[in-house]
Design an enzyme around this catalytic site. Structure first.
Site, PDB file in Angstrom:
ATOM      1  N   ASP A 157       0.863  -1.174   0.000  1.00 41.62           N
ATOM      2  CA  ASP A 157       0.000   0.000   0.000  1.00 41.62           C
ATOM      3  C   ASP A 157       0.902   1.227   0.000  1.00 41.62           C
ATOM      4  OD1 ASP A 157       0.856   0.370   2.605  1.00 41.62           O
ATOM      5  OD2 ASP A 157      -1.127   0.271   3.524  1.00 41.62           O
TER       6      ASP A 157
ATOM      7  N   HIS B  63       7.924 -30.756  10.968  1.00 42.94           N
ATOM      8  CA  HIS B  63       7.260 -29.486  10.649  1.00 42.94           C
ATOM      9  C   HIS B  63       6.143 -29.682   9.613  1.00 42.94           C
ATOM     10  CE1 HIS B  63      10.271 -27.649  13.084  1.00 42.94           C
ATOM     11  NE2 HIS B  63      11.250 -28.124  12.313  1.00 42.94           N
TER      12      HIS B  63
ATOM     13  N   HIS C   7      10.703 -23.754   9.518  1.00 35.08           N
ATOM     14  CA  HIS C   7       9.763 -24.509  10.352  1.00 35.08           C
ATOM     15  C   HIS C   7       8.312 -24.373   9.916  1.00 35.08           C
ATOM     16  CE1 HIS C   7      12.537 -24.899  14.156  1.00 35.08           C
ATOM     17  NE2 HIS C   7      13.136 -25.282  13.047  1.00 35.08           N
TER      18      HIS C   7
ATOM     19  N   THR D 172       3.060  -1.406   8.677  1.00 41.93           N
ATOM     20  CA  THR D 172       3.505  -2.336   9.714  1.00 41.93           C
ATOM     21  C   THR D 172       3.679  -3.768   9.225  1.00 41.93           C
ATOM     22  OG1 THR D 172       1.218  -2.842  10.297  1.00 41.93           O
ATOM     23  CG2 THR D 172       2.286  -1.031  11.512  1.00 41.93           C
TER      24      THR D 172
ATOM     25  N   CYS E   2       3.437  -2.994   3.883  1.00 44.52           N
ATOM     26  CA  CYS E   2       2.602  -1.849   4.240  1.00 44.52           C
ATOM     27  C   CYS E   2       3.305  -1.120   5.373  1.00 44.52           C
ATOM     28  CB  CYS E   2       1.166  -2.270   4.575  1.00 44.52           C
ATOM     29  SG  CYS E   2       0.959  -3.344   6.001  1.00 44.52           S
TER      30      CYS E   2
HETATM   31  C1  RB5 Z   1      -1.677   2.846   6.464  1.00 43.22           C
HETATM   32  O1  RB5 Z   1      -1.727   4.050   7.153  1.00 43.22           O
HETATM   33  C2  RB5 Z   1      -1.392   1.704   7.411  1.00 43.22           C
HETATM   34  O2  RB5 Z   1      -2.463   1.507   8.259  1.00 43.22           O
HETATM   35  C3  RB5 Z   1      -1.051   0.462   6.654  1.00 43.22           C
HETATM   36  O3  RB5 Z   1       0.048   0.686   5.836  1.00 43.22           O
HETATM   37  C4  RB5 Z   1      -0.678  -0.749   7.483  1.00 43.22           C
HETATM   38  O4  RB5 Z   1       0.281  -0.421   8.428  1.00 43.22           O
HETATM   39  C5  RB5 Z   1      -1.798  -1.497   8.044  1.00 43.22           C
HETATM   40  O5  RB5 Z   1      -1.626  -2.557   8.646  1.00 43.22           O
END
Ligand code: RB5
Length: 149
Positions: A7, A132, A97, A66, A64
């Site tokens: 994203d 595994h 694993h 996170t 993305c």
């Molecule tokens: C976008 O602001 C953010 O929420 C997205 O990139 C991601 O971190 C969501 O899990």
């Protein structure tokens, strides 16, 4: 073929991952996004995950902010084992694993340098099989609804 998607929060790290794949001569298919405009991660994670689940792509890397949203969406696709990694140990073990077939990275968490290293080591690591395989089988059974909750 490696499936890629991000994203707006993962655009720069996805570009770095593309460089890594190009240096290694690994082909990839990019499922977007291509712009820095705010967008919804699941809409890009889903086609990439479908490409892996169907066998069109062998593995996938999602980025993305996170890594969490991308991984949550990808893991809704049957057959996908997508792991969010912020360290190389987890990345390598997720292949050895757990036979993770998708990696999700958080650009805002790991940045481009560590993100590239995590992706590199994840791509290098191989599933060890053995016990595994049985354990992954239990995950698949849950997915199939074999064992009621
Ligand atoms: C976008 O602001 C953010 O929420 C997205 O990139 C991601 O971190 C969501 O899990």
């Amino acid at each position: 073929m490696i499936a890629l998607a991000c994203d707006h929060g993962g655009l720069a790290l996805k570009a770095e991952i593309k460089k890594l794949l190009e240096e290694r001569g690994l082909p990839y298919q990019d499922f977007g996004t291509e712009s820095a405009a705010s967008c919804d991660y699941a809409l890009f994670a889903y086609p990439a995950a479908c490409a892996v689940a169907s066998g069109v792509c062998k593995q996938g890397i999602l980025v993305c902010g996170t890594g969490v949203g991308m991984a949550l969406a990808a893991n809704k696709v049957k057959g996908i084992r997508c792991v969010v990694c912020s360290d190389v140990f987890t990345a390598v073990l997720s292949r050895q694993h757990n036979n993770a077939n998708m990696l999700a990275l958080g650009e805002r968490v790991v940045g481009q340098g560590l993100g590239r290293l995590i992706a590199s080591m994840w791509l290098d690591a191989e599933f060890e099989g053995g016990r595994h395989t049985r354990r992954i089988g239990h995950i698949a059974a849950i997915e199939e609804g074999v064992t009621p909750c």
